[in-house]
Enzyme design. Structure first.
Site, short mmCIF file in Angstrom:
data_model
loop_
_atom_site.label_atom_id
_atom_site.label_comp_id
_atom_site.label_asym_id
_atom_site.label_seq_id
_atom_site.Cartn_x
_atom_site.Cartn_y
_atom_site.Cartn_z
N GLY A 1 0.88 106.99 52.88
CA GLY A 1 -0.24 107.45 52.07
C GLY A 1 -1.51 107.60 52.90
N CYS B 1 -12.75 86.40 54.93
CA CYS B 1 -11.96 85.47 55.72
C CYS B 1 -10.49 85.87 55.74
CB CYS B 1 -12.11 84.06 55.18
SG CYS B 1 -11.91 83.94 53.40
#
Lengths: 368, 71
Positions: free
Chosen positions: A71, A312
């Protein structure tokens, strides 16, 4: 341990119809369809049938559709090819701030090559700013505009048909909605990804409307197609399309329940995105004072697979550009995306365990 | 009165946790400057202010965020 997989927006488990088609085509679909012998003719026949089936679902003609290796490859090839072919119309790409990173990376490439890009912001619920969009696409030298059909991170559905109505050819990244919601009208270029609808990874779809200007941005466009994967992708899309109405209603009710229950049982949580005008299968929320990576690992230990837009958990240490554009809290973020195998029991177990998991992480850092 | 909270080098959500812990030490009307160089702080400090009903005053210089206690 029982495992609940809630990350279909990254990759959806293979649909049983795709599995059957994949196994059958390993026997029957290995030849290169571009050659001139019997096996190649058979491969060509299968490829054309798959192209026709997918084009039907997308409301396109078979000859408008090209298979790509993913994609991301489809969206980048579509936008760079459209910009190249429309150089004389202008050098400017208009796009929303919440496009997939594949599109944003292509936009950066375009700017580095001397073009320009205008980013249109979104409101707190993740809808594009319509005034800013209209202004941007009405500016001088706009060659192409790009809008994702629905945000892959927060689920808010975008007004594609409206956005296409300003005379600038529109590329719609429809990866999140194909096989789940009706394909919108009005676009000139469309991209999608089979693994988001229950097909295998490694199959992208690019549609260039007849009459839309486009030229390949690559030196050579001809690659041997991964025929078994393409046949499986087509089988999956036909199957999910047949189930779409019932599955969307079922999954949307589960998402409503998650939104309501999390808001009621987890303190200091922000449920992100439009509660109504959204994808049927996806919800995102952020928990104040919680480390997203810690939350993701804690959920994984309890048998829940989710993704996160928190910095994070990203390789770049940048928070999700979608959450940041919406002004939403970016830490302590998780996204759940459901699929046809998700059960009420999976959701019940998640909702029962989440408040304690969040409370434990908060207790460790001394905030309650 | 303005106090300064040095969270340089800390990763989110630590600067926001430090801000939440520092808040009770401020009088209503006081401001606090949070120094934080984690990129997520630019989104998360304004978002915290919105969620907790405090006033976000902006980022006068890079990696610095001013917040006023209003309640």
């Amino acid at each position: 341990m029982q495992v609940a997989y809630f990350d279909s927006a990254t990759s959806t488990p293979l649909h049983p119809a795709a599995r059957d088609a994949l196994l059958a085509s390993i026997e029957d679909g290995w030849a290169d369809p571009n050659r001139l012998y019997a096996q190649a003719r058979r491969a060509r026949q299968l490829l054309d049938a798959a192209r026709g089936a997918i084009a039907d679902v997308l409301g396109a003609r078979a000859e408008e559709l090209t298979f790509t290796p993913s994609g991301s490859w489809a969206v980048q090839t579509a936008v760079l090819g459209a910009l190249a072919a429309r150089r004389r119309a202008g050098q400017t790409l208009v796009h929303s701030a919440i496009e997939h990173s594949a599109l944003l990376h292509a936009a950066q490439r375009h700017v580095h090559s001397g073009g320009s890009a205008v980013e249109v912001g979104v409101d707190r619920a993740g809808h594009i700013d319509r005034t800013a969009w209209q202004e941007a696409v009405s500016g001088p030298g706009v060659a192409v505009a790009a809008l994702i059909s629905a945000s892959h991170e927060v689920g808010t559905v975008q007004p594609v048909e409206w956005a296409a109505g300003f005379g600038v050819p529109l590329l719609v990244d429809a990866a999140m909605t194909v096989g789940r919601l009706a394909v919108p009208d009005g676009w000139s270029y469309l991209s999608a990804s089979a693994r988001k609808w229950g097909g295998p990874a490694g199959v992208g779809v690019m549609v260039i409307r007849k009459g839309a200007r486009w030229q390949s941005p690559w030196p050579s466009a001809e690659t041997a197609p991964n025929l078994p994967a393409i046949l499986a992708a087509a089988a999956a899309l036909q199957a999910v399309q047949a189930e779409a109405e019932a599955e969307s209603a079922r999954q949307s009710a589960l998402i409503d329940r998650i939104r309501r229950t999390v808001a009621a049982t987890v303190p200091d949580v922000e449920i992100v995105g439009d509660p109504v005008d959204r994808l049927p299968h996806l919800v995102t929320f952020s928990c104040l004072y919680v480390d997203g990576e810690a939350l993701l690992h804690a959920l994984d230990r309890r048998g829940f697979a989710v993704s996160s837009g928190s910095s994070c958990t990203s390789s770049t240490l940048q928070p999700s550009h979608v959450l940041a554009a919406m002004g939403a809290l970016t830490h302590g973020n998780i996204r759940l995306s459901l699929h046809r195998d998700t059960t009420d029991a999976d959701v019940d177990r998640f909702l029962a365990e989440l408040p304690g998991i969040v409370a434990d992480i908060r207790a460790e850092v001394g905030v309650a | 009165m303005t106090t300064e909270l040095n969270c340089l080098g800390q990763r989110c959500p630590l600067p926001v946790i430090a801000l939440a812990k520092a808040l009770p030490g401020l009088a209503v009307g006081d401001t606090i400057r949070v120094l934080a160089d984690d990129p997520a702080a630019a989104a998360d400090i304004p978002a915290w202010c919105r969620m907790r009903g405090q006033e976000y005053l902006g980022s006068p210089v890079p990696s610095a965020y001013d917040v006023r206690r209003v309640q």
